[in-house]
Design a protein around this motif. Structure first.
Motif, short mmCIF file in Angstrom:
data_model
loop_
_atom_site.label_atom_id
_atom_site.label_comp_id
_atom_site.label_asym_id
_atom_site.label_seq_id
_atom_site.Cartn_x
_atom_site.Cartn_y
_atom_site.Cartn_z
N SER A 3 0.84 -1.20 0.00
CA SER A 3 0.00 0.00 0.00
C SER A 3 0.88 1.25 0.00
N ARG A 4 0.25 2.38 -0.17
CA ARG A 4 0.94 3.67 -0.18
C ARG A 4 1.73 3.87 1.12
N VAL A 5 1.08 3.66 2.25
CA VAL A 5 1.76 3.86 3.54
C VAL A 5 2.87 2.83 3.74
N GLU A 6 2.66 1.60 3.29
CA GLU A 6 3.70 0.58 3.42
C GLU A 6 4.94 0.95 2.60
N LYS A 7 4.72 1.50 1.40
CA LYS A 7 5.85 1.92 0.58
C LYS A 7 6.61 3.07 1.23
N TYR A 8 5.88 4.01 1.81
CA TYR A 8 6.51 5.14 2.48
C TYR A 8 7.30 4.67 3.71
N LEU A 9 6.69 3.80 4.52
CA LEU A 9 7.38 3.29 5.71
C LEU A 9 8.60 2.45 5.34
N ALA A 10 8.51 1.70 4.25
CA ALA A 10 9.68 0.94 3.79
C ALA A 10 10.81 1.89 3.40
N HIS A 11 10.45 3.01 2.79
CA HIS A 11 11.45 4.03 2.45
C HIS A 11 12.10 4.57 3.72
N ASP A 13 12.24 3.09 6.67
CA ASP A 13 13.03 2.02 7.29
C ASP A 13 14.40 1.92 6.63
N HIS A 14 14.43 2.04 5.32
CA HIS A 14 15.70 2.00 4.60
C HIS A 14 16.61 3.15 5.05
N LEU A 15 16.04 4.35 5.20
CA LEU A 15 16.82 5.50 5.63
C LEU A 15 17.31 5.35 7.07
N ALA A 16 16.50 4.71 7.91
CA ALA A 16 16.81 4.60 9.34
C ALA A 16 17.91 3.59 9.62
N GLY A 17 18.17 2.69 8.72
CA GLY A 17 19.25 1.73 8.90
C GLY A 17 19.13 0.89 10.16
N GLY A 18 17.94 0.46 10.49
CA GLY A 18 17.74 -0.41 11.63
C GLY A 18 17.28 0.28 12.91
N ILE A 136 9.61 10.49 -4.02
CA ILE A 136 9.42 9.15 -3.45
C ILE A 136 8.12 8.59 -4.03
N ASP A 137 8.23 7.58 -4.86
CA ASP A 137 7.06 6.99 -5.52
C ASP A 137 6.35 6.05 -4.54
N VAL A 138 5.13 6.39 -4.18
CA VAL A 138 4.36 5.57 -3.25
C VAL A 138 3.10 4.99 -3.90
N GLY A 139 3.01 5.14 -5.21
CA GLY A 139 1.86 4.61 -5.93
C GLY A 139 1.98 3.12 -6.17
N PRO A 140 0.87 2.47 -6.46
CA PRO A 140 0.91 1.03 -6.73
C PRO A 140 1.64 0.76 -8.04
N ARG A 141 2.22 -0.44 -8.13
CA ARG A 141 2.94 -0.84 -9.33
C ARG A 141 2.01 -0.76 -10.54
#
Length: 189
Positions: A3-11, A13-18, A136-141
């Motif tokens: 989902s849109r929010v999942e894509k944003y949170l994954a982004h 998470d990547h930036l946060a490095g754990g 940051i692309d948060v749209g569906p594939r």
């Protein structure tokens, strides 16, 4: 499919490095829009508290042509009042404030007990690289059009500095010697 929010949170998470975030929801006051959530990282980067919003970009504003904003605030503090302020502003002003570079937002009172700062200015987030905050692309594939988030930096400032920016512009203020993360600093203008 994420989902849109999942894509944003994954982004994020990547930036946060754990670094594990904490989530602070802000109930919506806007009919038809869900609330805003502030995602808070302590120690990202280093000794900073970094808060990023999600939910501002769900609103619409006529100035948002190349994506919609979310906010990023980074301060040298452990007081989550700063993070709550970012979420409060994102929720309360979405749809009416464009959150564009140079915008000044008067909070109207000290943001946190540890500081006399009562306002914010919007500019590029200094704790992120450009490719991590623009487009940051948060749209569906396979979606048509764009669903893009641009993360905007939110910087706490003093009332005197707010007045200085209003009179002389953000560029003149940015050229002054000041630490954008220090919430206990004296006014520079």
């Amino acid at each position: 499919m994420a989902s849109r929010v999942e894509k944003y949170l994954a982004h994020l998470d990547h930036l946060a490095g754990g670094v594990e975030p904490r989530f602070f929801p802000v109930e919506s006051t806007k009919p038809g829009l869900p609330g805003v959530t502030t995602v808070v990282y302590q120690g990202m980067p280093e000794d900073l508290l970094t808060a990023l919003t999600y939910g501002l970009s769900l609103a619409e504003h006529p100035e948002w042509r190349d994506g919609s904003p979310e906010l990023c605030l980074s301060v040298r503090s452990t007081d989550t009042a700063w993070a709550h302020a970012a979420g409060f502003l994102a929720e309360g002003l979405r749809g009416s404030c464009p959150f564009s570079y140079g915008n000044i937002i008067d909070f109207g009172e000290p943001v946190a007990a540890e500081s006399d700062m009562t306002a914010f200015c919007v500019f590029a987030p200094s704790v992120l690289d450009r490719e991590d905050y623009v487009g940051i692309d948060v749209g569906p594939r396979g979606h048509e059009g764009h669903d893009t988030i641009n993360i905007q930096g939110l910087y706490p400032i003093h009332e005197a500095e707010r007045q200085f920016v209003t009179e002389h512009g953000l560029e003149a203020f940015w050229r002054l010697e000041w630490d954008p993360y220090d919430v206990r600093r004296a006014p520079v203008a």
